[in-house]
Write a protein that holds these residues in place. Structure first.
Motif, PDB file in Angstrom:
ATOM      1  N   PRO A 133      -2.460  -7.206  -8.185  1.00  0.00           N
ATOM      2  CA  PRO A 133      -2.501  -6.663  -9.553  1.00  0.00           C
ATOM      3  C   PRO A 133      -3.038  -7.649 -10.590  1.00  0.00           C
ATOM      4  CG  PRO A 133      -0.419  -6.114  -8.494  1.00  0.00           C
ATOM      5  CD  PRO A 133      -1.122  -7.060  -7.575  1.00  0.00           C
ATOM      6  N   VAL A 134      -2.880  -8.960 -10.341  1.00  0.00           N
ATOM      7  CA  VAL A 134      -3.345  -9.955 -11.321  1.00  0.00           C
ATOM      8  C   VAL A 134      -4.864 -10.026 -11.407  1.00  0.00           C
ATOM      9  CG1 VAL A 134      -1.304 -11.421 -11.227  1.00  0.00           C
ATOM     10  CG2 VAL A 134      -3.164 -11.786  -9.593  1.00  0.00           C
ATOM     11  N   PHE A 135      -5.560  -9.510 -10.383  1.00  0.00           N
ATOM     12  CA  PHE A 135      -7.026  -9.529 -10.404  1.00  0.00           C
ATOM     13  C   PHE A 135      -7.508  -8.284 -11.136  1.00  0.00           C
ATOM     14  CE2 PHE A 135      -6.164 -11.872  -6.306  1.00  0.00           C
ATOM     15  CZ  PHE A 135      -6.339 -13.126  -6.867  1.00  0.00           C
ATOM     16  N   ASN A 136      -7.686  -8.433 -12.442  1.00  0.00           N
ATOM     17  CA  ASN A 136      -7.994  -7.270 -13.276  1.00  0.00           C
ATOM     18  C   ASN A 136      -9.470  -6.889 -13.269  1.00  0.00           C
ATOM     19  OD1 ASN A 136      -8.339  -9.783 -14.733  1.00  0.00           O
ATOM     20  ND2 ASN A 136      -8.668  -8.581 -16.595  1.00  0.00           N
ATOM     21  N   LYS A 137     -10.325  -7.775 -12.730  1.00  0.00           N
ATOM     22  CA  LYS A 137     -11.756  -7.492 -12.694  1.00  0.00           C
ATOM     23  C   LYS A 137     -12.277  -7.653 -11.268  1.00  0.00           C
ATOM     24  CE  LYS A 137     -12.389  -7.186 -17.256  1.00  0.00           C
ATOM     25  NZ  LYS A 137     -12.957  -5.997 -17.946  1.00  0.00           N
ATOM     26  N   THR A 138     -13.280  -6.858 -10.927  1.00  0.00           N
ATOM     27  CA  THR A 138     -13.886  -6.930  -9.589  1.00  0.00           C
ATOM     28  C   THR A 138     -15.398  -6.790  -9.692  1.00  0.00           C
ATOM     29  OG1 THR A 138     -11.950  -6.047  -8.424  1.00  0.00           O
ATOM     30  CG2 THR A 138     -14.076  -5.772  -7.337  1.00  0.00           C
ATOM     31  N   PHE A 167     -20.049   1.459   0.590  1.00  0.00           N
ATOM     32  CA  PHE A 167     -20.076   1.324   2.044  1.00  0.00           C
ATOM     33  C   PHE A 167     -21.072   2.279   2.715  1.00  0.00           C
ATOM     34  CE2 PHE A 167     -15.507  -0.090   1.408  1.00  0.00           C
ATOM     35  CZ  PHE A 167     -15.744  -1.405   1.756  1.00  0.00           C
ATOM     36  N   ASP A 168     -21.602   3.240   1.947  1.00  0.00           N
ATOM     37  CA  ASP A 168     -22.417   4.320   2.539  1.00  0.00           C
ATOM     38  C   ASP A 168     -21.621   5.029   3.627  1.00  0.00           C
ATOM     39  OD1 ASP A 168     -24.782   3.865   0.998  1.00  0.00           O
ATOM     40  OD2 ASP A 168     -25.222   2.129   2.263  1.00  0.00           O
ATOM     41  N   LEU A 169     -20.355   5.223   3.315  1.00  0.00           N
ATOM     42  CA  LEU A 169     -19.410   5.804   4.273  1.00  0.00           C
ATOM     43  C   LEU A 169     -18.269   6.434   3.477  1.00  0.00           C
ATOM     44  CD1 LEU A 169     -18.684   5.761   7.438  1.00  0.00           C
ATOM     45  CD2 LEU A 169     -17.161   3.871   6.820  1.00  0.00           C
ATOM     46  N   PRO A 170     -17.875   7.666   3.809  1.00  0.00           N
ATOM     47  CA  PRO A 170     -16.782   8.280   3.041  1.00  0.00           C
ATOM     48  C   PRO A 170     -15.444   7.585   3.330  1.00  0.00           C
ATOM     49  CG  PRO A 170     -17.434   9.706   4.869  1.00  0.00           C
ATOM     50  CD  PRO A 170     -18.437   8.593   4.818  1.00  0.00           C
ATOM     51  N   VAL A 171     -14.854   7.021   2.299  1.00  0.00           N
ATOM     52  CA  VAL A 171     -13.578   6.323   2.448  1.00  0.00           C
ATOM     53  C   VAL A 171     -12.583   6.830   1.408  1.00  0.00           C
ATOM     54  CG1 VAL A 171     -14.623   4.226   3.395  1.00  0.00           C
ATOM     55  CG2 VAL A 171     -14.280   4.425   0.925  1.00  0.00           C
ATOM     56  N   ASP A 172     -11.324   6.584   1.685  1.00  0.00           N
ATOM     57  CA  ASP A 172     -10.262   6.971   0.768  1.00  0.00           C
ATOM     58  C   ASP A 172      -9.489   5.727   0.355  1.00  0.00           C
ATOM     59  OD1 ASP A 172      -8.518   8.856  -0.612  1.00  0.00           O
ATOM     60  OD2 ASP A 172      -7.020   8.344   0.906  1.00  0.00           O
ATOM     61  N   VAL A 173      -9.342   5.521  -0.937  1.00  0.00           N
ATOM     62  CA  VAL A 173      -8.567   4.403  -1.462  1.00  0.00           C
ATOM     63  C   VAL A 173      -7.227   4.934  -1.950  1.00  0.00           C
ATOM     64  CG1 VAL A 173      -8.424   2.596  -3.216  1.00  0.00           C
ATOM     65  CG2 VAL A 173     -10.623   3.115  -2.138  1.00  0.00           C
ATOM     66  N   ASN A 174      -6.167   4.337  -1.445  1.00  0.00           N
ATOM     67  CA  ASN A 174      -4.822   4.736  -1.848  1.00  0.00           C
ATOM     68  C   ASN A 174      -4.138   3.560  -2.525  1.00  0.00           C
ATOM     69  OD1 ASN A 174      -2.390   6.344  -1.928  1.00  0.00           O
ATOM     70  ND2 ASN A 174      -1.640   5.105  -0.222  1.00  0.00           N
ATOM     71  N   TRP A 175      -3.651   3.765  -3.745  1.00  0.00           N
ATOM     72  CA  TRP A 175      -2.950   2.718  -4.484  1.00  0.00           C
ATOM     73  C   TRP A 175      -1.444   2.933  -4.364  1.00  0.00           C
ATOM     74  CZ3 TRP A 175      -5.010  -1.401  -7.281  1.00  0.00           C
ATOM     75  CH2 TRP A 175      -6.393  -1.416  -7.400  1.00  0.00           C
ATOM     76  N   LYS A 176      -0.745   1.870  -3.976  1.00  0.00           N
ATOM     77  CA  LYS A 176       0.717   1.919  -3.879  1.00  0.00           C
ATOM     78  C   LYS A 176       1.261   0.561  -4.302  1.00  0.00           C
ATOM     79  CE  LYS A 176       4.528   3.119  -0.757  1.00  0.00           C
ATOM     80  NZ  LYS A 176       4.888   3.532   0.621  1.00  0.00           N
ATOM     81  N   ASN A 177       2.230   0.571  -5.201  1.00  0.00           N
ATOM     82  CA  ASN A 177       2.788  -0.676  -5.745  1.00  0.00           C
ATOM     83  C   ASN A 177       1.686  -1.578  -6.303  1.00  0.00           C
ATOM     84  OD1 ASN A 177       5.416   0.102  -4.925  1.00  0.00           O
ATOM     85  ND2 ASN A 177       5.057  -0.728  -2.875  1.00  0.00           N
ATOM     86  N   SER A 178       0.711  -0.950  -6.955  1.00  0.00           N
ATOM     87  CA  SER A 178      -0.406  -1.647  -7.606  1.00  0.00           C
ATOM     88  C   SER A 178      -1.287  -2.417  -6.630  1.00  0.00           C
ATOM     89  CB  SER A 178       0.113  -2.599  -8.700  1.00  0.00           C
ATOM     90  OG  SER A 178       0.817  -1.890  -9.694  1.00  0.00           O
ATOM     91  N   ARG A 179      -1.241  -2.039  -5.351  1.00  0.00           N
ATOM     92  CA  ARG A 179      -2.103  -2.644  -4.333  1.00  0.00           C
ATOM     93  C   ARG A 179      -2.882  -1.528  -3.638  1.00  0.00           C
ATOM     94  NH1 ARG A 179       0.200  -7.372  -1.820  1.00  0.00           N
ATOM     95  NH2 ARG A 179      -1.458  -7.232  -0.249  1.00  0.00           N
ATOM     96  N   PRO A 180      -4.190  -1.715  -3.422  1.00  0.00           N
ATOM     97  CA  PRO A 180      -4.984  -0.688  -2.754  1.00  0.00           C
ATOM     98  C   PRO A 180      -4.991  -0.836  -1.238  1.00  0.00           C
ATOM     99  CG  PRO A 180      -6.430  -2.401  -3.559  1.00  0.00           C
ATOM    100  CD  PRO A 180      -5.028  -2.819  -3.932  1.00  0.00           C
ATOM    101  N   SER A 181      -5.202   0.268  -0.570  1.00  0.00           N
ATOM    102  CA  SER A 181      -5.471   0.251   0.872  1.00  0.00           C
ATOM    103  C   SER A 181      -6.637   1.187   1.115  1.00  0.00           C
ATOM    104  CB  SER A 181      -4.247   0.679   1.682  1.00  0.00           C
ATOM    105  OG  SER A 181      -3.858   2.009   1.347  1.00  0.00           O
ATOM    106  N   LEU A 182      -7.308   0.978   2.232  1.00  0.00           N
ATOM    107  CA  LEU A 182      -8.555   1.679   2.491  1.00  0.00           C
ATOM    108  C   LEU A 182      -8.510   2.354   3.846  1.00  0.00           C
ATOM    109  CD1 LEU A 182     -11.536   1.981   1.354  1.00  0.00           C
ATOM    110  CD2 LEU A 182     -12.091  -0.010   2.762  1.00  0.00           C
TER     111      LEU A 182
END
Length: 263
Positions: free
Chosen positions: A208-213, A240-255
């Motif tokens: 969460p501390v990384f506010n910019k990407t 990625f040129d690939l369909p992906v889903d990003v899920n945010w939980k506890n302010s952390r993403p997973s792919l």
């Protein structure tokens, strides 16, 4: 302004590694540099450490334009750098305490006599990074996670204005990774924290501390901005040129990869 790259291109061995890279970092922001292997992340880090100079464009770090200004030891000490390439340079017989102390001199190895103040600071950093229990152990006997903690403590010895962490969790198991990320988060949340650039190709390491990407692809900036906007299903599917889903939980993403439904 901490860092500014303006239309930066880099050509090495007849090949363009970076092309027209624009990136601006302001004090108070912490950035993720995200890209797959071969995207050009290492090339950017080599530019920031003045190991390479741009073929075209301008690199300005902490008010100094590379290639036109004498960087000097003082500026180099204001850039803390932790990477696997540096990890291999240290003497295996030096203990963790000596490794951390060497950061005060920006040297590989301890060749000068540290002051009492430096020793106290090194001990404080070893405690802060959870390394005090193995302060007297030889560097060569430490695990990968232990080495990374020691090297981050070393990088903090000179009170850097900019801290660059290049794939710091490589080779760590889940528990060691999360413990290290927890320590990094504590550093970033301190009121006097250096600006942090966290380099990775793993979405789940984005704190969460990384506010910019900044998203780097094939040597070019794909997109850059607020992390919660960059790390989204739509943008990363394009990236990625690939369909992906990003899920945010506890302010952390997973792919995860989306399953294509055949018609």
């Amino acid at each position: 302004m901490v860092l500014q790259l303006e239309e930066v291109s880099l050509r090495r061995d007849g090949k363009w590694i970076l092309q027209n890279v624009n990136w601006k970092i302001e004090k108070g922001d912490h950035w993720v540099l995200f890209g797959l292997n071969g995207a050009g992340k290492t090339a950017i880090l080599n530019l920031l450490n003045a190991e390479y100079f741009p073929t075209k464009g301008k690199v300005n770090v902490l008010g100094k334009e590379f290639g036109k200004t004498y960087l000097g030891e003082k500026l180099r000490r204001l850039i803390g750098f932790v990477s696997s390439s540096i990890q291999q340079k240290f003497y295996q017989v030096d203990n963790a305490f000596e490794i951390v102390l060497s950061g005060g001199f920006a040297s590989i190895g301890l060749y000068e006599t540290p002051t009492d103040e430096m020793r106290e600071k090194a001990i404080s950093l070893l405690k802060e990074m959870g390394c005090i229990d193995y302060a007297n152990r030889n560097y060569g006997t430490l695990s990968q996670g232990e080495k990374q903690r020691v090297l981050i403590a070393r990088a903090l010895m000179a009170d850097p204005a900019l801290l660059i962490l290049d794939e710091p969790t490589n080779g760590l198991d889940f528990i060691a990774r999360e413990h290290l990320l927890e320590s990094i988060e504590k550093i970033a949340n301190k009121p006097d924290a250096p600006t942090i650039i966290y380099v990775t190709h793993h979405v789940e390491e984005i704190l969460p501390v990384f506010n910019k990407t900044i998203l780097l692809k094939a040597g070019q900036v794909f997109r850059a901005g607020n992390t919660d906007e960059m790390i989204s299903s739509e943008i990363l599917s394009q990236f990625f040129d690939l369909p992906v889903d990003v899920n945010w939980k506890n302010s952390r993403p997973s792919l995860s990869k989306l399953q294509m439904v055949e018609k």
